[in-house]
Design a protein around this motif. Structure first.
Motif, short mmCIF file in Angstrom:
data_model
loop_
_atom_site.label_atom_id
_atom_site.label_comp_id
_atom_site.label_asym_id
_atom_site.label_seq_id
_atom_site.Cartn_x
_atom_site.Cartn_y
_atom_site.Cartn_z
N ARG A 13 -7.94 -12.53 4.64
CA ARG A 13 -7.50 -11.19 5.02
C ARG A 13 -6.38 -10.71 4.11
O ARG A 13 -5.64 -11.50 3.53
N GLY A 14 -6.22 -9.40 4.06
CA GLY A 14 -5.11 -8.85 3.29
C GLY A 14 -4.96 -7.37 3.56
O GLY A 14 -5.84 -6.75 4.18
N ALA A 15 -3.84 -6.81 3.14
CA ALA A 15 -3.62 -5.36 3.28
C ALA A 15 -2.53 -4.94 2.32
O ALA A 15 -1.70 -5.76 1.90
N THR A 16 -2.57 -3.66 1.99
CA THR A 16 -1.52 -3.10 1.14
C THR A 16 -1.36 -1.62 1.49
O THR A 16 -2.14 -1.09 2.31
N THR A 17 -0.40 -0.97 0.88
CA THR A 17 -0.22 0.46 1.13
C THR A 17 -0.03 1.19 -0.21
O THR A 17 0.30 0.56 -1.21
N VAL A 18 -0.28 2.51 -0.19
CA VAL A 18 0.03 3.33 -1.37
C VAL A 18 1.07 4.37 -0.95
O VAL A 18 1.20 4.66 0.25
N ASP A 19 1.82 4.90 -1.93
CA ASP A 19 2.81 5.93 -1.59
C ASP A 19 2.15 7.31 -1.58
O ASP A 19 2.56 8.19 -0.85
N ASN A 20 1.13 7.46 -2.44
CA ASN A 20 0.43 8.76 -2.55
C ASN A 20 -1.07 8.54 -2.60
O ASN A 20 -1.53 7.54 -3.15
N ASP A 21 -1.80 9.49 -2.05
CA ASP A 21 -3.26 9.39 -2.03
C ASP A 21 -3.83 9.90 -3.36
O ASP A 21 -4.34 11.02 -3.45
N THR A 22 -3.69 9.09 -4.42
CA THR A 22 -4.28 9.47 -5.71
C THR A 22 -5.19 8.34 -6.17
O THR A 22 -4.93 7.17 -5.84
N PRO A 23 -6.25 8.66 -6.93
CA PRO A 23 -7.17 7.60 -7.39
C PRO A 23 -6.43 6.49 -8.16
O PRO A 23 -6.72 5.33 -8.01
N GLU A 24 -5.44 6.89 -8.98
CA GLU A 24 -4.71 5.89 -9.79
C GLU A 24 -3.99 4.91 -8.88
O GLU A 24 -4.03 3.70 -9.08
N GLU A 25 -3.29 5.46 -7.86
CA GLU A 25 -2.52 4.57 -6.98
C GLU A 25 -3.44 3.66 -6.18
O GLU A 25 -3.14 2.49 -5.95
N ILE A 26 -4.57 4.21 -5.75
CA ILE A 26 -5.51 3.41 -4.95
C ILE A 26 -6.09 2.29 -5.81
O ILE A 26 -6.15 1.13 -5.40
N ARG A 27 -6.43 2.62 -7.06
CA ARG A 27 -6.96 1.61 -7.99
C ARG A 27 -5.91 0.53 -8.22
O ARG A 27 -6.20 -0.67 -8.16
N ARG A 28 -4.66 0.94 -8.44
CA ARG A 28 -3.60 -0.04 -8.70
C ARG A 28 -3.38 -0.93 -7.46
O ARG A 28 -3.26 -2.15 -7.56
N ALA A 29 -3.38 -0.30 -6.28
CA ALA A 29 -3.11 -1.06 -5.05
C ALA A 29 -4.24 -2.05 -4.76
O ALA A 29 -3.99 -3.22 -4.45
N VAL A 30 -5.49 -1.56 -4.89
CA VAL A 30 -6.64 -2.44 -4.59
C VAL A 30 -6.71 -3.58 -5.62
O VAL A 30 -6.87 -4.75 -5.27
N GLY A 31 -6.54 -3.22 -6.91
CA GLY A 31 -6.58 -4.24 -7.97
C GLY A 31 -5.48 -5.28 -7.76
O GLY A 31 -5.72 -6.49 -7.87
N GLY A 32 -4.28 -4.80 -7.42
CA GLY A 32 -3.13 -5.71 -7.20
C GLY A 32 -3.38 -6.64 -6.03
O GLY A 32 -3.14 -7.85 -6.10
N LEU A 33 -3.92 -6.08 -4.95
CA LEU A 33 -4.15 -6.89 -3.74
C LEU A 33 -5.23 -7.95 -4.00
O LEU A 33 -5.04 -9.13 -3.67
N LEU A 34 -6.33 -7.53 -4.65
CA LEU A 34 -7.41 -8.50 -4.89
C LEU A 34 -6.97 -9.58 -5.88
O LEU A 34 -7.29 -10.76 -5.69
N SER A 35 -6.21 -9.20 -6.91
CA SER A 35 -5.74 -10.21 -7.88
C SER A 35 -4.83 -11.22 -7.19
O SER A 35 -4.90 -12.42 -7.44
N GLU A 36 -3.95 -10.71 -6.31
CA GLU A 36 -3.00 -11.60 -5.61
C GLU A 36 -3.78 -12.58 -4.70
O GLU A 36 -3.45 -13.75 -4.61
N ILE A 37 -4.81 -12.05 -4.03
CA ILE A 37 -5.62 -12.92 -3.16
C ILE A 37 -6.31 -14.00 -3.99
O ILE A 37 -6.35 -15.18 -3.62
N MET A 38 -6.86 -13.59 -5.16
CA MET A 38 -7.54 -14.55 -6.06
C MET A 38 -6.56 -15.65 -6.48
O MET A 38 -6.87 -16.83 -6.43
N ALA A 39 -5.34 -15.22 -6.88
CA ALA A 39 -4.36 -16.19 -7.39
C ALA A 39 -3.88 -17.12 -6.28
O ALA A 39 -3.84 -18.34 -6.45
N LYS A 40 -3.53 -16.53 -5.12
CA LYS A 40 -2.98 -17.34 -4.02
C LYS A 40 -3.99 -18.35 -3.47
O LYS A 40 -3.63 -19.38 -2.93
N ASN A 41 -5.30 -18.00 -3.60
CA ASN A 41 -6.33 -18.89 -3.06
C ASN A 41 -7.05 -19.67 -4.15
O ASN A 41 -8.02 -20.37 -3.87
N ASN A 42 -6.53 -19.51 -5.40
CA ASN A 42 -7.14 -20.20 -6.53
C ASN A 42 -8.66 -19.95 -6.53
O ASN A 42 -9.45 -20.88 -6.68
#
Ligand code: DC
Length: 335
Positions: free
Chosen positions: A5-34
């Motif tokens: 499981r995981g979750a994150t937030t964005v400050d503004n509803d823009t495609p760039e922010e959503i891409r950055r937030a989703v990419g960051g969350l998924l990368s962190e999950i990949m790294a933390k779970n090897n």
């Protein structure tokens, strides 16, 4: 297969922010779970209704997660809930316990995961601390630090080196050359002495009694307490022992003290030993329990004592599951 499981937030509803937030969350999950890409079966995302500019699943695909099934859904609009939030559940072909990841303002959703929590569980020998600690650790997804194992390891070293436990200098010498580390494998504590796992050898009656003696030396305690505090500062864990609530972590938010009559405790130990094939008579086990109680309660340094702010649980008529449920319920109510 495991669900991460995981979750994150964005400050503004823009495609760039959503891409950055989703990419960051998924990368962190990949790294933390090897985790490797091949182990991911599907990624399910959801978002609050104030996010309209990009599907989180599309953002995931644009971030390189194109090889697995992706799915997005819209969450109900709940009063006073976290705004601009994206949640994820990944199903992955892994065996180990998953590490969930909560980032940004979403950290507040799972304080049990994002904050380090320590639980102090003290009590006399045979009160059920270790069985209960293992259950609580499993239920809360935290580690179990068996502090008694550390004192037992020193005692074992004394036995191996033929050191007289009454000779302070001999024990000091052992301590100075002590090669003791606590590792975790698949969430289980591995007590390593001189590079080898001593999980079994520290459980003999001889080592039990000797551990009670050597743990009375202040220089032994100082070194062990330092190690215990280092582990507690790094990981969410339940620590069981004699002085966790009073001395090791006096500021700990969650403190419990288990008791049971010496007879009940001796019976439990006796049954445990019988199951392992030992022929030690019940009377001897009771004598040893009483002896260790006396030692642990009457030593000058950090004696076995209930912290004034610890919750007392008499385990005489309770199963380990019932005791663990009381502790888990108390902890969950506060976090
Ligand atoms: O919990 P246990 O039976 O494994 O502990 C072995 C001995 O170590 C026990 O007699 C007292 C001592 N001990 C201690 O003094 N302080 C701790 N935090 C844990 C154990």
């Amino acid at each position: 297969m495991k669900a991460i499981r995981g979750a994150t937030t964005v400050d503004n509803d823009t495609p760039e922010e959503i891409r950055r937030a989703v990419g960051g969350l998924l990368s962190e999950i990949m790294a933390k779970n090897n985790l490797s890409y091949g182990e991911i079966i599907c990624i399910m995302l959801s978002n609050t209704q104030d996010i309209k500019s990009l599907y989180p699943a599309k953002a995931a695909r644009e971030c390189g997660f194109a090889h697995c099934a992706l799915y997005s859904s819209l969450e109900p609009d709940i009063d006073n809930s976290l705004k601009l939030c994206i949640r994820v559940m990944i199903l992955a072909e892994i065996d180990k316990a998953p590490t969930h990841v909560y980032l940004g303002k979403a950290e507040c959703l799972r304080k049990d995961i994002t904050k380090i929590i320590n639980i102090a569980l003290d009590g006399p020998a045979g009160s059920g601390k270790s069985t209960v600690s293992k259950l609580v650790a499993e239920k809360l997804g935290i580690l179990y630090l068996d502090t008694g194992a550390m004192y037992r390891a020193i005692a074992l070293k004394c036995v191996r080196e033929n050191a007289d436990y009454c000779d302070k200098d001999a024990v000091k010498h052992i301590l100075n050359g002590l090669d003791l580390t606590i590792d975790y494998r698949d969430g289980k504590q591995i007590t390593m002495l001189d590079g080898a796992d001593v999980g079994e050898s520290i459980r003999t009656p001889q080592v039990s009694l000797l551990a009670s003696y050597v743990s009375a030396y202040s220089f032994v305690r100082n070194k062990m307490v330092e190690l215990q505090r280092q582990i507690a500062a790094k990981f969410s864990c339940i620590l069981d022992g004699r002085d966790i609530g009073t001395n090791v972590l006096p500021g700990c938010e969650f403190k419990f003290f288990l008791t049971a009559s010496p007879e009940v405790r001796a019976k439990r130990r006796y049954e445990e030993l019988c199951a392992k094939g030992s022929a030690q008579p019940y009377e001897d086990v009771l004598k040893e329990i009483n002896e260790r109680d006396f030692q642990d309660k009457n030593r000058a340094v950090a004696p076995l004592k209930q912290a004034s702010d610890a919750i007392l649980i008499d385990t005489s008529a309770l199963t380990a599951e019932q005791v663990a449920a009381v502790i888990v319920e108390n902890v969950q109510r506060k976090i």
